[in-house]
Enzyme design. Structure first.
Site, PDB file in Angstrom:
ATOM      1  N   ARG A 192       0.844  -1.182   0.000  1.00  9.69           N
ATOM      2  CA  ARG A 192       0.000   0.000   0.000  1.00  9.69           C
ATOM      3  C   ARG A 192       0.884   1.238   0.000  1.00  9.69           C
ATOM      4  NH1 ARG A 192      -3.704  -2.457  -1.562  1.00  9.69           N
ATOM      5  NH2 ARG A 192      -5.682  -2.906  -0.549  1.00  9.69           N
ATOM      6  N   GLU A 233      -3.501   7.008  -5.447  1.00  5.29           N
ATOM      7  CA  GLU A 233      -3.659   6.437  -6.797  1.00  5.29           C
ATOM      8  C   GLU A 233      -4.888   6.986  -7.509  1.00  5.29           C
ATOM      9  OE1 GLU A 233      -3.673   2.208  -6.100  1.00  5.29           O
ATOM     10  OE2 GLU A 233      -1.657   2.263  -5.251  1.00  5.29           O
ATOM     11  N   HIS A 258      -0.494  -0.280 -10.075  1.00  4.62           N
ATOM     12  CA  HIS A 258      -1.172  -1.167  -9.103  1.00  4.62           C
ATOM     13  C   HIS A 258      -1.721  -2.409  -9.812  1.00  4.62           C
ATOM     14  CE1 HIS A 258      -3.523  -1.354  -5.074  1.00  4.62           C
ATOM     15  NE2 HIS A 258      -3.283  -2.580  -5.543  1.00  4.62           N
TER      16      HIS A 258
HETATM   17  C1  8YV Z   1      -6.720  -4.887  -6.157  1.00 11.74           C
HETATM   18  C2  8YV Z   1      -5.480  -4.914  -3.889  1.00 11.74           C
HETATM   19  O1  8YV Z   1      -6.209  -3.906  -7.000  1.00 11.74           O
HETATM   20  O2  8YV Z   1      -6.136  -7.021  -3.070  1.00 11.74           O
HETATM   21  C3  8YV Z   1      -5.847  -5.859  -2.806  1.00 11.74           C
HETATM   22  O3  8YV Z   1      -5.824  -5.444  -1.642  1.00 11.74           O
HETATM   23  O4  8YV Z   1      -5.067  -3.860  -3.667  1.00 11.74           O
HETATM   24  C4  8YV Z   1      -5.590  -5.370  -5.319  1.00 11.74           C
HETATM   25  O5  8YV Z   1      -5.518  -6.729  -5.452  1.00 11.74           O
HETATM   26  C5  8YV Z   1      -7.968  -4.348  -5.599  1.00 11.74           C
HETATM   27  O6  8YV Z   1      -8.371  -4.958  -4.432  1.00 11.74           O
HETATM   28  C6  8YV Z   1      -9.084  -4.439  -6.609  1.00 11.74           C
HETATM   29  O7  8YV Z   1     -10.207  -3.896  -6.052  1.00 11.74           O
END
Ligand code: 8YV
Length: 315
Positions: free
Chosen positions: A231, A260, A278
């Site tokens: 993150r 982001e 990401h």
């Molecule tokens: C995805 C993420 O971009 O799993 C997570 O926590 O940050 C990523 O896998 C996101 O969750 C898609 O909504």
């Protein structure tokens, strides 16, 4: 039986949204032009909420959903969910662990390779026709280099396995030592000081906000590259930009950012920085598996009163 009402607070891919629409009365809060109107009209009926990993869910939104039973996160990270509030109200929170571990770990390895071996720079070199004029630069041998992992959870362990296979050394820090064949270093600055690559793989949220700060970056030093697949909130981004501008650290490979999709402008111009949008879990296979699990958690809850992947804080 009437379909349960659910509210959707993030853009969802069709392979998740279409099956959700088939089985639930979905309210698209993300796309709603008049959000307060939607809440006033439907809020009292809503029993489930679907959000993305990076979505921030304010308690004020949850206050407007008095019958909410479950938040199903389409992602492994739930740092945007107010967990204490959910515990108090008895709201279940589920996420999508395991199914994305391999893909996210692959991105960490890719960023180590792209920064360490200069592959992005070298790709630009060939595309620009430079190879016709001169030979490529030499880069850094990775085998034997030290990888320090912040957060040895499922993804951290998958990264460790991969870089071990490449002949790299692994040490880690986290809340406590684990029964693993890697060395535990109790403090983050100490880990940074002895790492060639400092890989951020811990959860986001209040507990880890800006823990990779100017002091940690100074400890990482000119031999060190920061890799972040977790993150953006975990890294003090202005401090990172300053460290890169001053040459305090060697480089950075980043898949995640504080705000982001906005990236601090100075990073675009830096040749020793590799930037990805990401994409840790962004493969067809993994996003489909995440979508299936996200829906399966809702289905299980409304059918049996149990969920498949309750977050550990609520277990
Ligand atoms: C995805 C993420 O971009 O799993 C997570 O926590 O940050 C990523 O896998 C996101 O969750 C898609 O909504």
């Amino acid at each position: 039986m009437a379909q349960p009402d659910i509210i959707v607070t993030a853009p969802l891919p069709p392979f998740l949204y279409d099956p959700l629409r088939a089985d639930y009365r979905c309210h698209d809060y993300y796309a709603a032009s008049h959000k307060p109107g939607l809440l006033a009209a439907e809020g009292a009926r809503i029993r489930g909420l679907v959000q993305g990993g990076g979505t921030v869910t304010p308690t004020t939104l949850l206050d407007a959903l008095p019958r909410l039973e479950i938040i199903s996160v389409f992602g492994v990270g739930y740092d945007g969910v107010p967990v204490d509030y959910c515990r108090q109200r008895g709201i279940k929170v589920t996420n999508t662990p395991d199914v994305l571990t391999d893909d996210v770990a692959d991105v960490a390895v890719a960023l180590i390779m792209m920064t360490g071996r200069g592959f992005v720079r070298l790709n630009r070199f060939v595309h620009a026709g430079e190879w016709e004029k001169r030979g490529p630069e030499l880069t850094t041998k990775l085998a034997g280099r030290r990888v320090g992992i912040l957060g040895l959870g499922r993804i951290g362990k998958a990264i460790a396995q991969r870089v071990r296979a490449m002949g790299m050394e692994v040490s880690y820090t986290g809340r406590k030592p684990q029964d693993v064949p890697y060395r535990f270093v109790p403090d983050l600055a100490g880990l940074a000081a002895e790492s060639d690559f400092l890989v951020v793989a811990c959860p986001g949220g209040a507990a880890t906000k800006n823990v990779v700060n100017a002091e940690v970056l100074a400890a990482l030093g000119t031999k060190g590259t920061l890799v972040n697949i977790a993150r953006g909130s975990i890294v003090d981004e202005p401090a990172l930009v300053a460290a890169l501008q001053a040459g305090t650290i060697k480089g950075a490979g980043l898949d995640v950012f504080a705000d982001e999709p906005h990236i601090p402008a100075p990073l675009f111009a830096m040749d020793n920085v590799v930037l990805l949008p990401h994409v840790g879990s962004a493969t067809h296979e993994t996003r489909k598996a995440m979508g299936d699990l996200c829906k399966a958690n809702l289905d299980a809850w409304f059918a049996t009163g149990k969920v498949l992947t309750l977050i550990p804080e609520l277990a």
